[in-house]
Motif scaffolding. Structure first.
Motif, short mmCIF file in Angstrom:
data_model
loop_
_atom_site.label_atom_id
_atom_site.label_comp_id
_atom_site.label_asym_id
_atom_site.label_seq_id
_atom_site.Cartn_x
_atom_site.Cartn_y
_atom_site.Cartn_z
N ARG A 86 27.78 -21.74 -51.02
CA ARG A 86 27.49 -23.13 -51.44
C ARG A 86 27.64 -23.26 -52.79
O ARG A 86 28.37 -24.17 -53.38
CB ARG A 86 26.05 -23.64 -50.98
CG ARG A 86 25.88 -23.79 -49.57
CD ARG A 86 24.76 -24.86 -49.13
NE ARG A 86 23.60 -24.44 -49.53
CZ ARG A 86 22.66 -23.53 -48.88
NH1 ARG A 86 23.30 -22.91 -47.78
NH2 ARG A 86 21.54 -23.08 -49.59
N SER A 143 28.91 -24.33 -40.85
CA SER A 143 27.85 -24.42 -41.97
C SER A 143 28.15 -23.20 -42.84
O SER A 143 28.57 -22.18 -42.38
CB SER A 143 26.54 -24.52 -41.05
OG SER A 143 26.15 -23.33 -40.66
N SER A 144 27.20 -23.50 -43.81
CA SER A 144 27.50 -22.08 -44.74
C SER A 144 26.51 -21.07 -44.15
O SER A 144 27.06 -19.76 -44.21
CB SER A 144 26.65 -22.59 -46.33
OG SER A 144 25.43 -22.89 -45.86
N TYR A 146 25.86 -31.86 -41.40
CA TYR A 146 26.92 -31.58 -40.77
C TYR A 146 27.67 -30.08 -41.09
O TYR A 146 28.01 -29.37 -40.38
CB TYR A 146 27.96 -32.70 -41.27
CG TYR A 146 29.21 -32.30 -40.55
CD1 TYR A 146 29.76 -32.91 -39.27
CD2 TYR A 146 30.41 -31.94 -41.29
CE1 TYR A 146 31.03 -32.51 -38.63
CE2 TYR A 146 31.76 -31.64 -40.90
CZ TYR A 146 31.96 -31.92 -39.49
OH TYR A 146 33.35 -31.94 -38.96
N GLY A 147 27.82 -29.77 -42.46
CA GLY A 147 28.60 -28.60 -42.90
C GLY A 147 29.72 -28.79 -43.52
O GLY A 147 29.83 -30.11 -44.06
#
Lengths: 213, 213
Positions: free
Chosen positions: B49, B33-34, B63-64
């Motif tokens: 992002r 993930s971010s 989800y990422g």
DNA sequence: TAGATTGTTAATCGATTAACAATC
DNA sequence: TAGATTGTTAATCGATTAACAATC
């Protein structure tokens, strides 16, 4: 202490000013206005004046800036009137290239030692400096007033070596290894990631080709 | 054409993302993930992002990001799926160091030729590439589909050599000479000014010492 | 003095961060 | 579905540029 913090954007431009002023000085130019310098360097005159004024007034209204004075002052700001001992860790091609680069000495950076874990390289001579085994690094740094370590070793060992350097009192690391070092507050790290630089170039080549296809 | 222009600030961060994602991929991480990436890289998740979204959505809500997919996409953005032939001009220590650096080949940069005006160096071998005399440079660039020239020569000759390269169709110059090149629109230049980098380090050492004295 | 040019304040621009609705 | 996390818009911050009064 308590000087106002100067942004890294400004710091990053100082060496370029220093270079241009040095060249102007060498060809005998005595004074220059922010306007003239801006045309030469292709930046705005406004930015030049703002940048210099971070450090106090170096110019004179109606006259401009004295080239030699400004050159010297920027040199002082950059700390080039100080001397710093440095060692190079990694006696491969890049390490030897940096060791042989004489100009650093002119700016107060004194080449004191070189280290490599490859026994075949130990004992070799780089501009009068013998390559030593890695085992001697920590003691050498402690006993020879070493401020700066130049890391030209593979990323696999860079983090571990950086830790050792920090424990033995290094002040700054010039890092050519392709990895981010994690050092305590107060230890300066300047990264030169050559592959990153090449990738930027690659992006810009591609972008231009796409835009014009 | 007509893609929105991406700022160089963003481009400058892409190689670092690429490096971290490559390492994650190599240790078998599948998704990230971010938020997780931001902790690892010490930048904000917001910036990550925003950066990725300059190029369209690579992630999936809830989800990422898929590490392998993202890695490949950034590679493509950087143009690492293309190959580029390059020559090195200047067979001194630095030139030889770059010629010997194998990793560039992995990224699609193919080492094709090396040039020096010193007759003593001509004929030497650097990783299978023979050093040629400078007189052969222009013809070689024209006839061997050379995109990139790496300049590791003194600043005194760099400007002149750059002009010759431009006239013979070079697309990009990776410039290690300590001088600013003036090339036409459309020719990419990426400067690596090592002394500038060292001066920045010098400034930061000094600043820290002053702040804490 | 008049002209030139800095030093510095104000306006603009761009990049970063925060917030949150969209959606997997 | 509920929870997680993106994509994206809005708010903030910082850096650059413009303008001009101060002054040599």
């Amino acid at each position: 202490m308590e000087e106002k913090e100067i942004s890294q954007a400004v710091i990053g431009r100082l060496p370029r000013y220093f270079r241009y002023l040095g060249e102007l000085k060498d060809v005998g130019v005595e004074r220059i206005s922010s306007q003239e310098l801006s045309e030469l360097m292709k930046v705005t005159a406004s930015q030049i004046r703002q940048d210099f004024n971070n450090f106090g007034g170096f110019g004179q209204q109606g006259y401009g800036y004295n080239v030699e004075y400004l050159y010297k002052e920027i040199g002082k700001i950059l700390g080039l009137d100080q001397t710093h001992n440095f060692v190079i860790i990694g006696a491969g091609n890049l390490g030897r290239a940096l060791g042989n680069y004489m100009n650093f000495e002119r700016r107060g950076f004194i080449f004191r030692g070189m280290f490599d874990q490859n026994p075949a390289l130990v004992g070799q001579d780089v501009r009068g400096v013998k390559v030593r085994p890695m085992e001697e690094l920590e003691q050498f740094v402690r006993e020879n007033d070493i401020d700066i370590a130049v890391l030209t070793i593979p990323k696999t060992s860079a983090v571990e070596v950086a830790d050792k350097l920090v424990h033995n009192g290094i002040k700054a690391i010039w890092n050519f290894a392709h990895v981010d070092l994690n050092v305590p507050e107060g230890i300066q790290v300047e990264n030169v990631h050559l592959s990153d630089s090449l990738m930027k170039l690659s992006y810009n080549i591609n972008r231009y080709m796409k835009e014009n296809s």
